[in-house]
Design a protein around this motif. Structure first.
Motif, PDB file in Angstrom:
ATOM      1  N   PHE A  39       0.799  -1.216   0.000  1.00 18.20           N
ATOM      2  CA  PHE A  39       0.000   0.000   0.000  1.00 18.20           C
ATOM      3  C   PHE A  39       0.841   1.280   0.000  1.00 18.20           C
ATOM      4  O   PHE A  39       0.718   2.095  -0.912  1.00 18.20           O
ATOM      5  CB  PHE A  39      -0.974  -0.006   1.192  1.00 18.20           C
ATOM      6  CG  PHE A  39      -1.968  -1.118   1.130  1.00 18.20           C
ATOM      7  CD1 PHE A  39      -3.057  -1.060   0.280  1.00 18.20           C
ATOM      8  CD2 PHE A  39      -1.796  -2.254   1.900  1.00 18.20           C
ATOM      9  CE1 PHE A  39      -3.968  -2.103   0.200  1.00 18.20           C
ATOM     10  CE2 PHE A  39      -2.701  -3.310   1.835  1.00 18.20           C
ATOM     11  CZ  PHE A  39      -3.794  -3.229   0.987  1.00 18.20           C
ATOM     12  N   ARG A  40       1.730   1.456   1.001  1.00 18.85           N
ATOM     13  CA  ARG A  40       2.416   2.747   1.058  1.00 18.85           C
ATOM     14  C   ARG A  40       3.339   2.964  -0.136  1.00 18.85           C
ATOM     15  O   ARG A  40       3.328   4.027  -0.754  1.00 18.85           O
ATOM     16  CB  ARG A  40       3.218   2.899   2.351  1.00 18.85           C
ATOM     17  CG  ARG A  40       3.750   4.326   2.500  1.00 18.85           C
ATOM     18  CD  ARG A  40       4.647   4.519   3.705  1.00 18.85           C
ATOM     19  NE  ARG A  40       3.989   4.228   4.961  1.00 18.85           N
ATOM     20  CZ  ARG A  40       4.510   4.542   6.152  1.00 18.85           C
ATOM     21  NH1 ARG A  40       5.684   5.157   6.225  1.00 18.85           N
ATOM     22  NH2 ARG A  40       3.870   4.237   7.267  1.00 18.85           N
ATOM     23  N   VAL A  41       4.140   1.970  -0.486  1.00 21.62           N
ATOM     24  CA  VAL A  41       5.091   2.143  -1.588  1.00 21.62           C
ATOM     25  C   VAL A  41       4.367   2.294  -2.922  1.00 21.62           C
ATOM     26  O   VAL A  41       4.626   3.229  -3.686  1.00 21.62           O
ATOM     27  CB  VAL A  41       6.083   0.961  -1.635  1.00 21.62           C
ATOM     28  CG1 VAL A  41       6.952   1.039  -2.885  1.00 21.62           C
ATOM     29  CG2 VAL A  41       6.952   0.949  -0.384  1.00 21.62           C
ATOM     30  N   VAL A  42       3.447   1.378  -3.184  1.00 19.49           N
ATOM     31  CA  VAL A  42       2.727   1.418  -4.466  1.00 19.49           C
ATOM     32  C   VAL A  42       1.875   2.670  -4.571  1.00 19.49           C
ATOM     33  O   VAL A  42       1.916   3.392  -5.590  1.00 19.49           O
ATOM     34  CB  VAL A  42       1.860   0.151  -4.627  1.00 19.49           C
ATOM     35  CG1 VAL A  42       1.020   0.249  -5.897  1.00 19.49           C
ATOM     36  CG2 VAL A  42       2.731  -1.096  -4.660  1.00 19.49           C
ATOM     37  N   LEU A  43       1.101   2.969  -3.525  1.00 18.94           N
ATOM     38  CA  LEU A  43       0.260   4.162  -3.547  1.00 18.94           C
ATOM     39  C   LEU A  43       1.094   5.439  -3.595  1.00 18.94           C
ATOM     40  O   LEU A  43       0.721   6.421  -4.243  1.00 18.94           O
ATOM     41  CB  LEU A  43      -0.649   4.196  -2.323  1.00 18.94           C
ATOM     42  CG  LEU A  43      -1.972   3.437  -2.407  1.00 18.94           C
ATOM     43  CD1 LEU A  43      -2.713   3.529  -1.087  1.00 18.94           C
ATOM     44  CD2 LEU A  43      -2.842   3.993  -3.532  1.00 18.94           C
ATOM     45  N   GLY A  44       2.230   5.414  -2.881  1.00 15.43           N
ATOM     46  CA  GLY A  44       3.105   6.589  -2.898  1.00 15.43           C
ATOM     47  C   GLY A  44       3.590   6.903  -4.298  1.00 15.43           C
ATOM     48  O   GLY A  44       3.634   8.072  -4.709  1.00 15.43           O
ATOM     49  N   TYR A  45       3.939   5.856  -5.052  1.00 12.92           N
ATOM     50  CA  TYR A  45       4.392   6.071  -6.430  1.00 12.92           C
ATOM     51  C   TYR A  45       3.248   6.554  -7.318  1.00 12.92           C
ATOM     52  O   TYR A  45       3.410   7.494  -8.110  1.00 12.92           O
ATOM     53  CB  TYR A  45       4.983   4.773  -6.992  1.00 12.92           C
ATOM     54  CG  TYR A  45       5.516   4.920  -8.384  1.00 12.92           C
ATOM     55  CD1 TYR A  45       6.739   5.535  -8.616  1.00 12.92           C
ATOM     56  CD2 TYR A  45       4.777   4.473  -9.489  1.00 12.92           C
ATOM     57  CE1 TYR A  45       7.226   5.691  -9.901  1.00 12.92           C
ATOM     58  CE2 TYR A  45       5.258   4.628 -10.777  1.00 12.92           C
ATOM     59  CZ  TYR A  45       6.490   5.231 -10.980  1.00 12.92           C
ATOM     60  OH  TYR A  45       6.960   5.393 -12.260  1.00 12.92           O
ATOM     61  N   ILE A  46       2.072   5.926  -7.150  1.00 13.72           N
ATOM     62  CA  ILE A  46       0.930   6.305  -7.990  1.00 13.72           C
ATOM     63  C   ILE A  46       0.491   7.739  -7.718  1.00 13.72           C
ATOM     64  O   ILE A  46       0.342   8.555  -8.646  1.00 13.72           O
ATOM     65  CB  ILE A  46      -0.244   5.331  -7.772  1.00 13.72           C
ATOM     66  CG1 ILE A  46       0.116   3.945  -8.309  1.00 13.72           C
ATOM     67  CG2 ILE A  46      -1.513   5.842  -8.471  1.00 13.72           C
ATOM     68  CD1 ILE A  46      -0.896   2.874  -7.960  1.00 13.72           C
ATOM     69  N   LEU A  47       0.299   8.054  -6.420  1.00  6.16           N
ATOM     70  CA  LEU A  47      -0.188   9.391  -6.074  1.00  6.16           C
ATOM     71  C   LEU A  47       0.879  10.464  -6.267  1.00  6.16           C
ATOM     72  O   LEU A  47       0.598  11.554  -6.768  1.00  6.16           O
ATOM     73  CB  LEU A  47      -0.677   9.413  -4.621  1.00  6.16           C
ATOM     74  CG  LEU A  47      -1.909   8.557  -4.298  1.00  6.16           C
ATOM     75  CD1 LEU A  47      -2.207   8.583  -2.799  1.00  6.16           C
ATOM     76  CD2 LEU A  47      -3.121   9.048  -5.079  1.00  6.16           C
ATOM     77  N   GLY A  48       2.114  10.151  -5.852  1.00  5.24           N
ATOM     78  CA  GLY A  48       3.164  11.169  -5.897  1.00  5.24           C
ATOM     79  C   GLY A  48       3.757  11.396  -7.271  1.00  5.24           C
ATOM     80  O   GLY A  48       3.989  12.545  -7.663  1.00  5.24           O
ATOM     81  N   ILE A  49       3.975  10.310  -8.038  1.00  3.46           N
ATOM     82  CA  ILE A  49       4.669  10.428  -9.324  1.00  3.46           C
ATOM     83  C   ILE A  49       3.709  10.335 -10.505  1.00  3.46           C
ATOM     84  O   ILE A  49       3.651  11.236 -11.346  1.00  3.46           O
ATOM     85  CB  ILE A  49       5.755   9.332  -9.442  1.00  3.46           C
ATOM     86  CG1 ILE A  49       6.690   9.361  -8.230  1.00  3.46           C
ATOM     87  CG2 ILE A  49       6.539   9.494 -10.738  1.00  3.46           C
ATOM     88  CD1 ILE A  49       7.439  10.651  -8.043  1.00  3.46           C
ATOM     89  N   VAL A  50       2.932   9.248 -10.566  1.00  4.52           N
ATOM     90  CA  VAL A  50       2.053   9.034 -11.722  1.00  4.52           C
ATOM     91  C   VAL A  50       0.974  10.104 -11.809  1.00  4.52           C
ATOM     92  O   VAL A  50       0.752  10.709 -12.864  1.00  4.52           O
ATOM     93  CB  VAL A  50       1.412   7.623 -11.663  1.00  4.52           C
ATOM     94  CG1 VAL A  50       0.436   7.435 -12.817  1.00  4.52           C
ATOM     95  CG2 VAL A  50       2.492   6.554 -11.691  1.00  4.52           C
ATOM     96  N   LEU A  51       0.280  10.350 -10.686  1.00  3.79           N
ATOM     97  CA  LEU A  51      -0.789  11.351 -10.668  1.00  3.79           C
ATOM     98  C   LEU A  51      -0.282  12.755 -10.361  1.00  3.79           C
ATOM     99  O   LEU A  51      -1.074  13.707 -10.310  1.00  3.79           O
ATOM    100  CB  LEU A  51      -1.867  10.953  -9.648  1.00  3.79           C
ATOM    101  CG  LEU A  51      -2.578   9.624  -9.930  1.00  3.79           C
ATOM    102  CD1 LEU A  51      -3.637   9.341  -8.873  1.00  3.79           C
ATOM    103  CD2 LEU A  51      -3.222   9.638 -11.323  1.00  3.79           C
ATOM    104  N   ASP A  52       1.034  12.895 -10.126  1.00  3.63           N
ATOM    105  CA  ASP A  52       1.703  14.193  -9.987  1.00  3.63           C
ATOM    106  C   ASP A  52       1.211  15.012  -8.790  1.00  3.63           C
ATOM    107  O   ASP A  52       1.143  16.236  -8.855  1.00  3.63           O
ATOM    108  CB  ASP A  52       1.534  15.004 -11.277  1.00  3.63           C
ATOM    109  CG  ASP A  52       2.578  16.105 -11.396  1.00  3.63           C
ATOM    110  OD1 ASP A  52       3.666  15.959 -10.798  1.00  3.63           O
ATOM    111  OD2 ASP A  52       2.296  17.127 -12.058  1.00  3.63           O
ATOM    112  N   TYR A  53       0.888  14.330  -7.676  1.00  3.88           N
ATOM    113  CA  TYR A  53       0.556  15.062  -6.449  1.00  3.88           C
ATOM    114  C   TYR A  53       1.803  15.407  -5.640  1.00  3.88           C
ATOM    115  O   TYR A  53       1.704  16.074  -4.609  1.00  3.88           O
ATOM    116  CB  TYR A  53      -0.410  14.242  -5.582  1.00  3.88           C
ATOM    117  CG  TYR A  53      -1.830  14.264  -6.059  1.00  3.88           C
ATOM    118  CD1 TYR A  53      -2.656  15.350  -5.808  1.00  3.88           C
ATOM    119  CD2 TYR A  53      -2.361  13.200  -6.777  1.00  3.88           C
ATOM    120  CE1 TYR A  53      -3.973  15.374  -6.240  1.00  3.88           C
ATOM    121  CE2 TYR A  53      -3.672  13.203  -7.225  1.00  3.88           C
ATOM    122  CZ  TYR A  53      -4.475  14.291  -6.951  1.00  3.88           C
ATOM    123  OH  TYR A  53      -5.773  14.318  -7.387  1.00  3.88           O
ATOM    124  N   GLY A  54       2.959  14.908  -6.062  1.00  7.11           N
ATOM    125  CA  GLY A  54       4.219  15.254  -5.411  1.00  7.11           C
ATOM    126  C   GLY A  54       4.299  14.761  -3.974  1.00  7.11           C
ATOM    127  O   GLY A  54       3.847  13.673  -3.638  1.00  7.11           O
TER     128      GLY A  54
END
Length: 441
Positions: free
Chosen positions: A391-406
């Motif tokens: 959850f944290r690693v995968v979601l962190g990449y999706i939200l922070g990088i893929v979806l560009d929420y930083g």
């Protein structure tokens, strides 16, 4: 154990946590005078240091549990042997980890933080080597403090912690502010302070607390039967910490790719979040002793009752800390001298995280501490490892990088993971399997 005894345990730990977090805040603020590259480097390596140090701190926690259970069963001879086993095993482990990292520092830095700028990497290299040379010192201190917490002597552990942390800040003032030595000065300070505290810790065990019957030669003696009990709790927790903090390092790699300002934003947010968590962290440490001694005396009803009380107290502490600290956000963040461009981002992350901590942090951290103190270490460790990586690693990449929420996306992923992990721990605590472990005879 009654509530008056628990308050006597809790208050020194609260003061200890306040000093640790407050002094780390001051240290981060001081190193910021050397520029954002220095702040970024220290933050990157500290994420690696936390990963490494928590491995042997986890084993010292195993010692805390074993000592607490023997204390609850009133077996003073085994309390002494458990203390000796904790100190010798943690000292050896911390020495080996430190030497290993010093030998392989270059490939480790290249693998983890190779995309960082050249000035950040130069500072990171200095800080990593300097930190690793101090591991034996902090390993001895953590082992002794863990054993002292197990028998309820939190004032003594507070004293040792204050020696280490106050001297660290004082030496940082000398080497960073006065001598203008930057990150190199910080490494000198951390080594002197940790080894001075280690000497004081051993003197306390040998000369001051004669009830524990600890001798210097015990540092080199391994009681394998006792070591197995300590590692039964400590190794799953150590594996959990490796995977858990490994996930944090991977998240840190995401942040490095966002640039130096993003690294600095994350560093400052982490320091400020630690201030909000001071009372809750103290409660998390206290409950290990409380539940450990309850289990040692076979009092399951009290273990359940006190765990519920600690959950409510921890959540209430976040409300109080939020109301006290958020109005002072500007002077607090001003300690770090951040560029104006990132101040709004810092406030948004801190605000969201403060709200999320109220319902989610306690179930995610207080509950597993209670379960682990009862000997239910494998379940808590496996749950934590899976939730971090799924959850944290995968979601962190999706939200922070893929979806560009930083940075905000990375922190939102962390809050979501707290909720998922906490729900599993609550389910476990309401059953009966966790109370069926028999760690001591």
């Amino acid at each position: 154990m009654n509530y008056r005894q628990m308050i006597a345990l809790f208050l020194p730990l609260l003061i200890d946590q306040a000093f640790i977090v407050g002094l780390n805040l001051v240290n981060t603020a001081m190193i910021s005078s050397a520029g954002m590259a220095a702040v970024s480097a220290v933050n990157m390596i500290d994420s690696l240091n936390i990963f490494l140090i928590n491995v042997f701190v986890a084993v010292s926690t195993g010692g805390t549990v074993v000592v607490a259970q023997y204390k609850g069963s009133r077996n003073e001879l085994m309390v002494s042997r458990a203390t000796a086993g904790t100190v010798s095993s943690v000292s050896l482990m911390s020495l080996c980890i430190g030497l290993l990292m010093i030998v392989f520092y270059n490939p480790v830095l290249s693998l983890l933080f190779g995309s960082a700028s050249a000035d950040v990497m130069t500072n990171a290299r200095t800080y990593l080597i300097g930190s690793c040379t101090s591991f034996l010192g902090i390993g001895i201190v953590e082992a002794v403090c863990g054993a002292l917490r197990g028998i309820g002597k939190t004032r003594a552990s507070l004293f040792l912690s204050l020696i280490m942390n106050l001297s660290y800040v004082a030496l940082n003032i000398v080497f960073i502010n006065w001598a203008d030595m930057g990150v190199f000065g910080m490494t000198i300070a951390v080594n002197i302070s940790r080894y001075a505290a280690a000497v004081c810790a051993l003197v306390y065990l040998i000369r001051v607390d004669v009830d524990l019957q600890y001798r210097l030669k015990d540092l080199l003696y391994f009681n394998w039967k006792m070591l197995k009990k300590i590692l039964f709790i400590g190794l799953p927790f150590a594996a959990e910490q490796m995977f858990f903090n490994g996930g944090k390092i991977l998240t840190q790699i995401f942040i490095v790719s966002l640039g130096t300002y993003a690294i600095a934003t994350n560093a400052i947010c982490s320091s400020l979040a630690g201030v909000f968590q001071i009372p809750a962290n103290a409660l998390s440490l206290t409950i290990v002793t409380v539940v450990g001694q309850c289990i040692g005396s076979r009092n399951i009803a009290d273990a359940r009752k006190f765990t519920k009380s600690f959950l409510w107290l921890s959540s209430a502490s976040f409300i109080v800390m939020g109301l006290l600290l958020l109005p002072f956000f500007k002077p607090l963040v001003g300690l770090f001298h951040p560029p104006a461009e990132i101040v709004d981002d810092i406030f948004l992350v801190i605000l969201v995280n403060t709200i999320a901590q109220i319902p989610l942090w306690s179930i995610s951290f207080i509950t597993p501490s209670a379960l682990r103190a009862a000997g239910d270490s494998k379940f808590t460790s496996i749950t934590s490892m899976l939730s971090m990586w799924l959850f944290r690693v995968v979601l962190g990449y999706i939200l922070g990088i893929v979806l560009d929420y930083g940075i905000l996306g990375v922190w939102l992923a962390m809050d979501i993971e707290w909720g998922i992990r906490g729900a599993v721990f609550l389910w476990r605590s309401r059953g009966n399997k966790w109370e069926q472990h028999r760690l001591i005879d």
